[in-house]
Motif scaffolding. Structure first.
Motif, short mmCIF file in Angstrom:
data_model
loop_
_atom_site.label_atom_id
_atom_site.label_comp_id
_atom_site.label_asym_id
_atom_site.label_seq_id
_atom_site.Cartn_x
_atom_site.Cartn_y
_atom_site.Cartn_z
N ARG A 93 0.92 3.77 -3.14
CA ARG A 93 0.46 5.16 -3.00
C ARG A 93 1.42 6.12 -3.71
O ARG A 93 0.98 7.07 -4.39
CB ARG A 93 0.34 5.52 -1.52
N LEU A 130 -2.93 -1.12 -7.70
CA LEU A 130 -2.79 -1.57 -6.33
C LEU A 130 -2.46 -3.06 -6.32
O LEU A 130 -3.17 -3.86 -6.94
CB LEU A 130 -4.07 -1.33 -5.53
N ALA A 140 -0.58 9.53 5.74
CA ALA A 140 -1.01 9.50 4.34
C ALA A 140 -1.44 8.10 3.93
O ALA A 140 -2.40 7.93 3.18
CB ALA A 140 0.11 9.99 3.44
N ASP A 141 -0.75 7.07 4.45
CA ASP A 141 -1.13 5.69 4.15
C ASP A 141 -2.52 5.39 4.72
O ASP A 141 -3.35 4.74 4.06
CB ASP A 141 -0.11 4.71 4.73
N ALA A 146 -5.14 7.10 2.63
CA ALA A 146 -5.30 6.41 1.35
C ALA A 146 -6.12 5.14 1.53
O ALA A 146 -7.00 4.83 0.71
CB ALA A 146 -3.93 6.07 0.76
N ARG A 159 0.98 5.69 -7.53
CA ARG A 159 -0.27 6.27 -8.01
C ARG A 159 -0.18 7.79 -8.06
O ARG A 159 -0.77 8.43 -8.93
CB ARG A 159 -1.42 5.84 -7.09
N ALA A 160 0.57 8.37 -7.10
CA ALA A 160 0.72 9.83 -7.10
C ALA A 160 1.64 10.31 -8.21
O ALA A 160 1.51 11.43 -8.70
CB ALA A 160 1.26 10.29 -5.75
N LEU A 204 0.82 -1.21 0.00
CA LEU A 204 0.00 0.00 0.00
C LEU A 204 0.85 1.26 0.00
O LEU A 204 0.58 2.21 -0.75
CB LEU A 204 -0.94 -0.01 1.21
N ARG A 236 -9.77 6.05 1.87
CA ARG A 236 -10.38 6.42 0.59
C ARG A 236 -10.68 5.17 -0.24
O ARG A 236 -11.74 5.07 -0.87
CB ARG A 236 -9.45 7.35 -0.19
N ILE A 237 -9.76 4.22 -0.25
CA ILE A 237 -9.98 2.98 -1.00
C ILE A 237 -11.14 2.21 -0.40
O ILE A 237 -11.98 1.63 -1.12
CB ILE A 237 -8.69 2.13 -1.01
#
Length: 503
Positions: free
Chosen positions: A16, A137, A79-80, A83, A19-20, A12, A86-87
């Motif tokens: 992340r 992911l 931040a993890d 994220a 993905r950013a 993860l 949100r997922i």
């Protein structure tokens, strides 16, 4: 019987980062570096980094010395966590009404009654894994009778999807390491000191001595894994979700009573939606029982809706599936997906202009598990790309086909290879052999040359197909094509395929 899906996101933190910044090469190793004072160590590493020998817990200096090209990024647990939330919120809108964060690297959801909508449990898990991979992911997914068993199997499996059959939890987890019991590191370390290595050894050990030394936590985790103790999933919620609920001093269970309070909740929900100018597209009814278990019913609509009578009917048609057990102590109605809804003015009754609204029919079929959709044109010469599925209630698409040649009524999903006798390079087939049956061609029209779309894939720069409409000796009309121009092998393999069937 409840079935629980555990979604494990082993990378993860590094996913992340990718993905950013999609420009990071896939083969570029990434490691997340945590620090405490002057101490720095690897807290997470992606697959590319692990192949170079980098391991979680390794000193940062050693990892950098091991592979000079390693990208090292400061770990950001906050931040993890955001994220992952949100997922999880996205998964709530897609798969099940009961979805929760399984910190620090997973998602758990109750999929009771949802697997049949997706072709069974195996197909459902494959679909989940594919969609998560499509979002860049790394994922492993398992389904079992309990949260504990699904959690452990998802993290122990070497493959992407694992289905533990109903009633097979004990056999599935017996050989798994005790670290997967979701116990503290100290308890796991002490158990290993005593010689315990797997869950099976621990489960057959007398409980009293273990409880005396380690407290109730060990026994609780074992009972939760084997289904002897309920472990309810508390669904994730966000401030943006509109939710109304009703708690009962005395548990309810009669069907008429459930319907009555569901109707009242629908009125409250519609009032809240109206205040915000919204209509609901997906609504969840969460039933909380006195035995600390939950049951959920999901209803969807093809268009944003705020009609009390219609939403009430959608739920009352399905409340018969509710099993009250020893009684229901709380009902909650949650608008999982809502969209702006503009007020519309009804046409005058003086004008005789009847318009049949099929949206309610679409809603009925959709809530029964049917996949209702429309096919719309796409501006593409390649046949399999020239159509798309859209929502059954979506607005008409202005795009249209500009082909001058006839198109079949049914396009085969994957063109099927056939054996053909034909004079190269431009003549139609004389005979074909399809699905073991040889057919003599009586009439043919073509070729229609279709070029590859080089802007889609570089492999299509020079690719062509030559299509023919043929009629066999039984009167059946087929749409066949030759891959390539019949001269240059760089344009295609020169093999023949059936791609469609005419009426």
């Amino acid at each position: 019987m409840t079935r629980v899906v555990s979604i494990f996101l082993p990378e993860l933190a590094t996913d992340r980062i990718r993905r950013a910044d999609p420009s990071i090469p896939v083969d570029q190793p990434i490691a997340m570096i945590a620090r405490s004072g002057s101490k720095r160590w690897v807290s997470a590493a992606d697959r590319a980094a692990k192949t170079t020998g980098v391991r979680v817990g390794m000193a940062a200096a050693k990892a950098q010395a091991l592979f000079q090209g390693l990208t090292m990024i400061d770990a950001d647990p906050v931040a993890d966590t955001l994220a992952l939330e949100r997922i999880t919120m996205w998964a709530l809108t897609q798969y099940s009404p009961i979805v929760a964060v399984d910190a620090p690297d997973g998602i758990v959801m109750d999929t009771e009654g949802a697997d049949h909508l997706q072709g069974g449990e195996e197909s459902m898990l494959v679909g989940i894994a594919n969609r998560f991979r499509g979002k860049a992911l790394t994922v492993r997914v398992a389904i079992a009778d309990t949260w504990g068993a699904a959690h452990a199997c998802a993290r122990a499996a070497a493959r992407d999807t694992v289905v533990i059959p109903r009633g097979s939890t004990a056999a599935a987890v017996a050989s798994l390491p005790i670290a997967l019991l979701r116990l503290s590191e100290k308890i796991v370390g002490d158990l290993r000191t005593l010689g315990f290595r797997n869950i099976g050894e621990l489960s057959v050990t007398p409980r009293a001595p273990l409880a005396l030394r380690f407290g109730p936590e060990l026994g609780r985790r074992l009972d939760q894994m084997f289904g002897r103790l309920a472990e309810p999933i508390d669904p994730i919620r966000s401030p943006e979700l509109i939710e109304v609920s009703r708690s009962f001093a005395e548990p309810i269970g009669a069907a008429e009573t459930i319907d009555k309070y569901v109707g009242r909740l629908v009125i409250q929900l519609c009032d809240e939606l109206q205040k915000k100018g919204l209509g609901v597209r997906r609504t969840d009814l969460i039933v909380e029982k006195v035995d600390n278990t939950r049951q959920a019913i999901r209803a969807g609509t093809a268009k944003p809706a705020r009609d009390v009578a219609w939403l009430t009917k959608l739920f009352r048609d399905r409340t018969e599936k509710i099993e009250p057990g020893f009684g229901i102590e709380k009902l909650s109605l949650v608008a999982v997906i809502s969209e702006p809804l503009e007020e519309s003015q009804r046409a005058s009754s003086l004008i005789d202009d009847e318009v049949t609204d099929i949206v309610p029919l679409i809603d009925v079929f959709g809530n029964r598990g049917s996949r209702v959709y429309r096919v719309a044109p796409v501006a593409s010469d390649v046949p399999e790309r020239s159509v798309q599925r859209i929502s059954a209630a979506s607005d008409n698409i202005e795009a249209c086909w500009s082909h001058h040649w006839p198109r079949p009524v049914r396009l085969i999903a994957r063109p099927e290879l056939i054996e053909v006798i034909a004079l190269m390079p431009d003549h139609p087939p004389v005979s074909i052999t399809w699905r073991g049956k040889r057919r003599r061609v009586k009439r043919a029209d073509g070729p229609e040359r279709i070029f590859g779309e080089w802007w889609e894939r570089t492999s299509e720069w020079v690719a062509v197909r030559d299509y023919f409409v043929i009629e066999d000796d039984t009167g059946e009309r087929l749409w066949v094509f030759r891959s390539g121009d019949g001269v240059d092998t760089a344009t295609g393999s020169h093999k023949w395929f059936v791609h469609g069937v005419f009426a």
